[in-house]
Design a protein around this motif. Structure first.
Motif, PDB file in Angstrom:
ATOM      1  N   GLN A 104      11.041 -27.234   7.992  1.00  0.00           N
ATOM      2  CA  GLN A 104      11.245 -26.402   6.803  1.00  0.00           C
ATOM      3  C   GLN A 104      10.640 -25.010   6.996  1.00  0.00           C
ATOM      4  N   TRP A 105       9.460 -24.938   7.616  1.00  0.00           N
ATOM      5  CA  TRP A 105       8.885 -23.624   7.908  1.00  0.00           C
ATOM      6  C   TRP A 105       9.763 -22.863   8.889  1.00  0.00           C
ATOM      7  N   ALA A 106      10.375 -23.587   9.822  1.00  0.00           N
ATOM      8  CA  ALA A 106      11.261 -22.938  10.792  1.00  0.00           C
ATOM      9  C   ALA A 106      12.460 -22.299  10.098  1.00  0.00           C
ATOM     10  N   GLU A 107      12.970 -22.942   9.066  1.00  0.00           N
ATOM     11  CA  GLU A 107      14.089 -22.364   8.321  1.00  0.00           C
ATOM     12  C   GLU A 107      13.671 -21.072   7.630  1.00  0.00           C
ATOM     13  N   VAL A 108      12.460 -21.052   7.079  1.00  0.00           N
ATOM     14  CA  VAL A 108      11.938 -19.825   6.470  1.00  0.00           C
ATOM     15  C   VAL A 108      11.826 -18.724   7.529  1.00  0.00           C
ATOM     16  N   ALA A 109      11.268 -19.065   8.691  1.00  0.00           N
ATOM     17  CA  ALA A 109      11.082 -18.085   9.765  1.00  0.00           C
ATOM     18  C   ALA A 109      12.420 -17.546  10.263  1.00  0.00           C
ATOM     19  N   LYS A 110      13.411 -18.425  10.386  1.00  0.00           N
ATOM     20  CA  LYS A 110      14.737 -17.997  10.830  1.00  0.00           C
ATOM     21  C   LYS A 110      15.355 -17.017   9.840  1.00  0.00           C
ATOM     22  N   GLU A 111      15.212 -17.316   8.559  1.00  0.00           N
ATOM     23  CA  GLU A 111      15.778 -16.435   7.536  1.00  0.00           C
ATOM     24  C   GLU A 111      15.102 -15.073   7.557  1.00  0.00           C
ATOM     25  N   LEU A 112      13.791 -15.070   7.721  1.00  0.00           N
ATOM     26  CA  LEU A 112      13.074 -13.799   7.793  1.00  0.00           C
ATOM     27  C   LEU A 112      13.468 -13.019   9.039  1.00  0.00           C
ATOM     28  N   SER A 113      13.602 -13.700  10.162  1.00  0.00           N
ATOM     29  CA  SER A 113      14.025 -13.048  11.403  1.00  0.00           C
ATOM     30  C   SER A 113      15.383 -12.380  11.237  1.00  0.00           C
ATOM     31  N   ASP A 127      -1.560 -25.833  12.449  1.00  0.00           N
ATOM     32  CA  ASP A 127      -0.304 -26.397  12.953  1.00  0.00           C
ATOM     33  C   ASP A 127       0.319 -25.551  14.053  1.00  0.00           C
ATOM     34  N   GLY A 128      -0.255 -24.384  14.353  1.00  0.00           N
ATOM     35  CA  GLY A 128       0.276 -23.558  15.421  1.00  0.00           C
ATOM     36  C   GLY A 128       1.017 -22.347  14.900  1.00  0.00           C
ATOM     37  N   ALA A 129       2.081 -21.968  15.599  1.00  0.00           N
ATOM     38  CA  ALA A 129       2.886 -20.816  15.194  1.00  0.00           C
ATOM     39  C   ALA A 129       4.316 -21.012  15.655  1.00  0.00           C
ATOM     40  N   LEU A 130       5.233 -20.448  14.899  1.00  0.00           N
ATOM     41  CA  LEU A 130       6.658 -20.489  15.245  1.00  0.00           C
ATOM     42  C   LEU A 130       7.074 -19.150  15.817  1.00  0.00           C
ATOM     43  N   TRP A 131       7.744 -19.181  16.965  1.00  0.00           N
ATOM     44  CA  TRP A 131       8.308 -17.973  17.566  1.00  0.00           C
ATOM     45  C   TRP A 131       9.824 -18.051  17.426  1.00  0.00           C
ATOM     46  N   ILE A 132      10.394 -17.098  16.706  1.00  0.00           N
ATOM     47  CA  ILE A 132      11.832 -17.096  16.438  1.00  0.00           C
ATOM     48  C   ILE A 132      12.417 -15.776  16.925  1.00  0.00           C
ATOM     49  N   ASP A 133      13.373 -15.841  17.832  1.00  0.00           N
ATOM     50  CA  ASP A 133      14.143 -14.647  18.197  1.00  0.00           C
ATOM     51  C   ASP A 133      15.603 -15.051  18.353  1.00  0.00           C
ATOM     52  N   SER A 134      16.406 -14.178  18.911  1.00  0.00           N
ATOM     53  CA  SER A 134      17.846 -14.444  18.986  1.00  0.00           C
ATOM     54  C   SER A 134      18.176 -15.645  19.868  1.00  0.00           C
TER      55      SER A 134
END
Length: 204
Positions: A104-113, A127-134
């Motif tokens: 669920q946090w990944a979905e938030v991060a993807k939308e922000l990206s 819990d760490g960190a999510l790295w989201i790019d193309s």
């Protein structure tokens, strides 16, 4: 102007001053590879004019990492580094504090990206960190630290180490793992705004 021991701005930066500041930013960008942006005040110096110049330089290949408490979604083409609360408050306006899964946090991060048209590194505390790019959506675990801890300075320490690693040529996930090491040192320094020296990081 001091209020309760803190300093606050109560007026937006005048356009003339913002233009001069943008010119100074341009001068600096010509001679550096990495730019750190900290936008934490309710009314600070990072307004539309500065955000436009940061976007311009990001398009020119400068590594720009932005940490913004209330305006993370207004930046474009840069690397944004919010914590999970800053990210979800931008996407959903309100956050009720309910627990979420990593997915669920990944979905938030993807939308922000997608909104900033850039890379997003969302820190999730222990819990760490999510790295989201193309091309990437990855969870980078943090280093486990036993209590007691003091999180003051952890975000700044993380951002500084992230910038250093990216500037040295690390890819995003590797730079994030390095940033976790720095943050794990910072949070063990009780009662102060912690820092992490190169020697301390190497000693882990």
């Amino acid at each position: 102007m001091p209020t309760g021991g803190l300093f606050h701005n109560f007026q937006e930066l005048h356009k003339t001053i913002a233009v001069k500041l943008a010119q100074k930013l341009d001068d600096m960008a010509l001679i550096c590879d990495i730019i750190a942006v900290t936008d934490q005040l309710t009314i600070g110096v990072v307004g539309n004019i500065i955000r436009e110049r940061l976007s311009y330089w990001a398009d020119k290949g400068k590594i720009i990492v932005v940490d913004s408490r209330d305006r993370i979604g207004l930046f474009r083409n840069v690397i944004v580094k919010p914590n999970e609360i800053e990210a979800v408050r931008w996407i959903e306006s309100e956050y009720d504090g309910a627990e979420r899964t990593i997915e669920q946090w990944a979905e938030v991060a993807k939308e922000l990206s997608q909104e900033v048209n850039g890379t997003c590194c969302v820190t999730l505390g222990s819990d760490g960190a999510l790295w989201i790019d193309s091309e990437t959506c990855i969870l980078i675990p943090t280093r486990v630290v036993e209590p007691p801890i003091d999180i003051v300075g952890a975000g700044d320490g993380f951002a500084a180490a992230l910038l250093c690693a990216l500037g040295a040529g690390s890819d995003g996930p590797e730079a994030t793992a390095f940033a976790h090491l720095a943050a794990s040192i910072v949070i063990k320094k009780m009662g102060t705004t912690g820092t992490a020296s190169p020697q301390e990081i190497l000693a882990i």
